[in-house]
Motif scaffolding. Sequence first.
Motif, short mmCIF file in Angstrom:
data_model
loop_
_atom_site.label_atom_id
_atom_site.label_comp_id
_atom_site.label_asym_id
_atom_site.label_seq_id
_atom_site.Cartn_x
_atom_site.Cartn_y
_atom_site.Cartn_z
N ASP A 1 9.04 -8.79 5.42
CA ASP A 1 9.28 -7.40 5.34
C ASP A 1 8.39 -6.73 4.33
OD1 ASP A 1 10.88 -8.48 3.46
OD2 ASP A 1 12.51 -7.38 3.96
N LYS B 1 1.88 3.61 7.44
CA LYS B 1 2.44 2.66 8.77
C LYS B 1 1.26 1.55 8.89
CE LYS B 1 0.35 4.93 12.65
NZ LYS B 1 0.30 5.67 13.75
N ARG C 1 8.77 1.82 4.50
CA ARG C 1 9.80 2.51 3.61
C ARG C 1 9.54 2.86 2.36
NH1 ARG C 1 15.44 -1.14 3.32
NH2 ARG C 1 14.82 -1.02 5.61
N ARG C 2 8.80 1.86 1.57
CA ARG C 2 8.42 2.21 0.35
C ARG C 2 7.21 1.38 -0.07
NH1 ARG C 2 12.36 0.48 -4.77
NH2 ARG C 2 11.02 1.27 -6.26
N GLU D 1 9.82 -0.99 6.92
CA GLU D 1 11.19 -0.30 7.32
C GLU D 1 11.87 -1.41 8.31
OE1 GLU D 1 13.63 2.52 7.49
OE2 GLU D 1 11.69 3.05 7.07
N ARG D 2 11.25 -2.40 8.95
CA ARG D 2 12.00 -3.45 9.29
C ARG D 2 11.17 -4.66 9.40
NH1 ARG D 2 9.83 -0.22 13.56
NH2 ARG D 2 8.35 -1.36 15.06
#
Length: 186
Positions: A61, A75, A96-97, A119-120
């Motif tokens: 991740d 993305k 996500r970050r 994010e995942r």
Amino acid sequence: MQPLLLLLALLLPVGAETEKIIGGHEAKPHSRPYMAFVQFLDKDNNNDSKKRCGGVLVHKDFVLTAAHCWGSSIKVTLGAHNIKEQEKTQQVIPVRRAIPHPDYSPKNYSNDIMLLLLERKAKLTAAVKTLPLPRGKARGDSGGPLVCNNVVQGIFSYGKNDGTPPGVFMKISHFLPWIKRTIKHL
């Protein structure tokens, strides 16, 4: 030879980008399964232009890239051979970050390294794999990895506008404590 390369690197204009590959050849499909395609919106200069960088999947991740590859709506695409085509092997994962190095300076591109928390988790497949970080000192396209002995040793920071050498890479081993601490705490 090394002092000459260092001198040439110092003569490059700060922020020079290399967007062309000179004298390269197409890689065998999915032969670099750790490569990541990073897309983001650049809010600089009051325009929402799409920008792109390379990166490397270092954990299920986390993607490692250059800190100047920061923007909004980031993305990551993994498992792609041709980014212009949709392939069954591709995984598009929002970020996500974004965590740039705390000492990154956009003025002189020092500490130009960033971790992207996905994010995942990426699904590891034949087309998507992680690349190990170096264990110790290293021998040495923005965010794209310098790989030696199947270990990421550097992240591309900048080079000449015409794509001719030298390119400047951030040495990963120098940033290992920050990378490991950041991954562990998220």
